[in-house]
Design a protein around this motif. Structure first.
Motif, PDB file in Angstrom:
ATOM      1  N   LYS A  43       0.828  -1.211   0.000  1.00 46.34           N
ATOM      2  CA  LYS A  43       0.000   0.000   0.000  1.00 46.34           C
ATOM      3  C   LYS A  43       0.858   1.255   0.000  1.00 46.34           C
ATOM      4  CE  LYS A  43      -4.156   1.991   2.025  1.00 46.34           C
ATOM      5  NZ  LYS A  43      -5.317   1.746   2.903  1.00 46.34           N
ATOM      6  N   THR A  44       0.620   2.111  -0.955  1.00 46.29           N
ATOM      7  CA  THR A  44       1.291   3.393  -1.227  1.00 46.29           C
ATOM      8  C   THR A  44       2.713   3.239  -1.752  1.00 46.29           C
ATOM      9  OG1 THR A  44       2.211   3.874   0.994  1.00 46.29           O
ATOM     10  CG2 THR A  44      -0.088   4.522   0.575  1.00 46.29           C
ATOM     11  N   PHE A  45       3.125   2.035  -2.115  1.00 46.19           N
ATOM     12  CA  PHE A  45       4.450   1.878  -2.711  1.00 46.19           C
ATOM     13  C   PHE A  45       4.519   2.607  -4.045  1.00 46.19           C
ATOM     14  CE2 PHE A  45       7.131  -0.192  -5.842  1.00 46.19           C
ATOM     15  CZ  PHE A  45       8.365  -0.071  -5.227  1.00 46.19           C
ATOM     16  N   ASP A  46       5.687   3.247  -4.308  1.00 50.93           N
ATOM     17  CA  ASP A  46       5.954   3.844  -5.610  1.00 50.93           C
ATOM     18  C   ASP A  46       7.461   3.929  -5.811  1.00 50.93           C
ATOM     19  OD1 ASP A  46       6.870   6.114  -4.215  1.00 50.93           O
ATOM     20  OD2 ASP A  46       4.963   7.162  -4.427  1.00 50.93           O
ATOM     21  N   SER A  47       7.849   4.544  -6.892  1.00 52.80           N
ATOM     22  CA  SER A  47       9.264   4.563  -7.287  1.00 52.80           C
ATOM     23  C   SER A  47      10.121   5.502  -6.445  1.00 52.80           C
ATOM     24  CB  SER A  47       9.388   4.951  -8.766  1.00 52.80           C
ATOM     25  OG  SER A  47       8.878   6.265  -8.981  1.00 52.80           O
ATOM     26  N   THR A  48       9.527   6.258  -5.528  1.00 56.31           N
ATOM     27  CA  THR A  48      10.313   7.195  -4.715  1.00 56.31           C
ATOM     28  C   THR A  48      11.029   6.512  -3.551  1.00 56.31           C
ATOM     29  OG1 THR A  48       8.457   7.762  -3.247  1.00 56.31           O
ATOM     30  CG2 THR A  48       8.709   9.055  -5.270  1.00 56.31           C
ATOM     31  N   PHE A  49      10.755   5.224  -3.325  1.00 54.20           N
ATOM     32  CA  PHE A  49      11.450   4.510  -2.249  1.00 54.20           C
ATOM     33  C   PHE A  49      12.814   4.024  -2.729  1.00 54.20           C
ATOM     34  CE2 PHE A  49       7.036   4.287  -0.952  1.00 54.20           C
ATOM     35  CZ  PHE A  49       7.124   4.549   0.412  1.00 54.20           C
ATOM     36  N   ASP A  50      13.732   3.918  -1.781  1.00 59.16           N
ATOM     37  CA  ASP A  50      15.074   3.441  -2.097  1.00 59.16           C
ATOM     38  C   ASP A  50      15.208   1.930  -1.950  1.00 59.16           C
ATOM     39  OD1 ASP A  50      16.554   6.008  -2.562  1.00 59.16           O
ATOM     40  OD2 ASP A  50      15.826   6.399  -0.530  1.00 59.16           O
ATOM     41  N   ALA A  51      14.371   1.328  -1.105  1.00 49.74           N
ATOM     42  CA  ALA A  51      14.463  -0.114  -0.897  1.00 49.74           C
ATOM     43  C   ALA A  51      13.190  -0.609  -0.230  1.00 49.74           C
ATOM     44  CB  ALA A  51      15.681  -0.468  -0.044  1.00 49.74           C
ATOM     45  N   VAL A  52      12.933  -1.923  -0.391  1.00 44.63           N
ATOM     46  CA  VAL A  52      11.780  -2.594   0.210  1.00 44.63           C
ATOM     47  C   VAL A  52      12.273  -3.716   1.107  1.00 44.63           C
ATOM     48  CG1 VAL A  52       9.744  -4.014  -0.262  1.00 44.63           C
ATOM     49  CG2 VAL A  52      10.272  -2.057  -1.743  1.00 44.63           C
ATOM     50  N   LEU A  53      11.649  -3.852   2.284  1.00 42.08           N
ATOM     51  CA  LEU A  53      11.895  -4.951   3.206  1.00 42.08           C
ATOM     52  C   LEU A  53      10.588  -5.718   3.399  1.00 42.08           C
ATOM     53  CD1 LEU A  53      14.008  -2.599   3.881  1.00 42.08           C
ATOM     54  CD2 LEU A  53      14.285  -3.738   6.076  1.00 42.08           C
ATOM     55  N   LEU A  54      10.636  -7.038   3.273  1.00 48.32           N
ATOM     56  CA  LEU A  54       9.465  -7.898   3.415  1.00 48.32           C
ATOM     57  C   LEU A  54       9.603  -8.679   4.714  1.00 48.32           C
ATOM     58  CD1 LEU A  54       9.318  -9.253  -0.264  1.00 48.32           C
ATOM     59  CD2 LEU A  54       8.102  -7.269   0.696  1.00 48.32           C
ATOM     60  N   VAL A  55       8.639  -8.499   5.622  1.00 52.41           N
ATOM     61  CA  VAL A  55       8.759  -9.006   6.986  1.00 52.41           C
ATOM     62  C   VAL A  55       7.580  -9.921   7.309  1.00 52.41           C
ATOM     63  CG1 VAL A  55       8.895  -8.341   9.431  1.00 52.41           C
ATOM     64  CG2 VAL A  55       9.989  -6.921   7.676  1.00 52.41           C
ATOM     65  N   GLY A  56       7.851 -11.079   7.908  1.00 57.63           N
ATOM     66  CA  GLY A  56       6.785 -11.945   8.407  1.00 57.63           C
ATOM     67  C   GLY A  56       6.081 -12.762   7.350  1.00 57.63           C
ATOM     68  N   TYR A  57       6.801 -13.170   6.313  1.00 59.07           N
ATOM     69  CA  TYR A  57       6.167 -13.895   5.196  1.00 59.07           C
ATOM     70  C   TYR A  57       6.219 -15.410   5.406  1.00 59.07           C
ATOM     71  CZ  TYR A  57       5.072  -9.826   2.390  1.00 59.07           C
ATOM     72  OH  TYR A  57       4.502  -8.669   1.939  1.00 59.07           O
TER      73      TYR A  57
END
Length: 337
Positions: free
Chosen positions: A90-104
């Motif tokens: 939710k609200t992800f876009d290209s302005t982020f520098d990195a993504v972390l995926l937690v609790g999968y």
């Protein structure tokens, strides 16, 4: 650095039972606190690694699990399922520098992995360009389409093994080992939280050296679903359940999940019994289409998991006190430090 953290629940420290992941079931309140605590450990590590802005997407169930007051101050929490463009982002876009995926957690069909599924139990398998994938791979391809790398994944051993072919050489935090669909060997909470903090720190510190993972285009997604509401009734469902949730008049035979998807998504075809398929020129459109299909059966599956499949009357976890020990479930010390 601007960091996006997507937090699912089944891969939370100590979690292993269906009765722990939905509101109204006996383990939920305790584990929503533990879910927030895992997120806080990751947030603290991300800050140590150089993050100066963090957005957290609650990405499980109806997506209102984490209490806002349980998170580190200054973090933006994005909640809710109804107004959401990207399923777990939710609200992800290209302005982020990195993504972390937690609790999968592991993908659909992984019989010996804790609460394994891919987005919902009605999705029997999801394949991207012929490859069967778990949820982290879908989110990694979405991030990659915007040129943003996924730099960390946490959860059980199975999801890490299944995600590695797409996610590659990133930072992984295995907080438990699955021994069955509702059982696992868990790290003590103090060790799990330290692992999450340290892994997030290293992931963010090295994010500039991590490459995004785009999906090969055009992309074809195949989705296996029930084609027979009587002979292959979805988990917990009644044969006529789709009539209760479909938002249209339906005459004739009881609709299967395949029937519902073909009737509501004209761009989707069925190349063989029990499979639907669609091809898109870009991955965000493919992700959004899969999310739209998901919403046709989402409420049905969640409500049946709660009402039919869960067994709250027999739920108990005699091992939890030992796993948690004296550690704060929510990392409460992070809220004031």
């Amino acid at each position: 650095m601007r960091i996006f953290i997507s937090v699912d629940m089944e891969g939370t420290s100590g979690l292993e039972r269906l009765e722990e992941i939905f509101r109204g079931l006996p383990g939920f309140d305790r584990f929503r606190g533990l879910m927030a605590g895992d997120a806080n450990a990751v947030i603290r590590g991300a800050i140590e690694g150089g993050a100066d802005e963090i957005v957290v997407s609650d990405s499980h169930g109806y997506m209102c699990n984490i209490r806002p007051d349980d998170l580190v101050p200054g973090v933006q929490l994005k909640r809710g399922q109804l107004r959401r463009q990207w399923c777990q982002m939710k609200t992800f876009d290209s302005t982020f520098d990195a993504v972390l995926l937690v609790g999968y957690h592991a993908k659909a069909g992984t019989a010996e992995a804790i609460l394994s599924h891919t987005w919902i139990t009605g999705f029997l398998d999801v394949r991207v360009n012929g490859r069967s994938v778990p949820e982290p791979s879908l989110n990694t391809f979405l991030a990659g389409a915007s040129g943003v790398p996924v730099v960390m994944l946490s959860g059980d051993d199975a999801v890490i093994e299944q995600s590695r072919p797409v996610l590659g050489d990133i930072q992984y935090a295995q907080v438990k080992t699955s021994t069955g669909y509702t059982s696992g060997d868990h790290l003590p909470l103090d060790e799990s939280r330290e692992l999450l903090r340290r892994t997030a720190r290293d992931a963010v510190a090295g994010a500039r050296h991590q490459l995004p993972v785009p999906c090969e285009l055009p992309v074809t997604i195949e989705l296996d679903l029930s084609a027979d509401p009587v002979g292959q009734t979805p988990l917990g469902a009644r044969p006529d359940d789709n009539l209760r949730f479909v938002d249209r008049r339906w005459d004739g035979e009881l609709p299967s999940d395949v029937d519902i998807v073909l009737a509501t998504h004209p761009q989707v075809t069925s190349p063989r019994r029990g499979t639907v398929s669609f091809t898109c020129d870009d991955f965000p459109t493919a992700y959004a289409t899969l999310h739209s299909i998901l919403m046709e059966i989402y409420e049905r599956d969640i409500e049946n998991l709660i009402d039919v499949v869960a067994t709250p009357e027999t739920y108990e976890r005699t091992d939890l006190d030992e796993i948690i020990g004296g550690h704060s479930p929510t990392e409460a010390e992070a809220l004031t430090s």
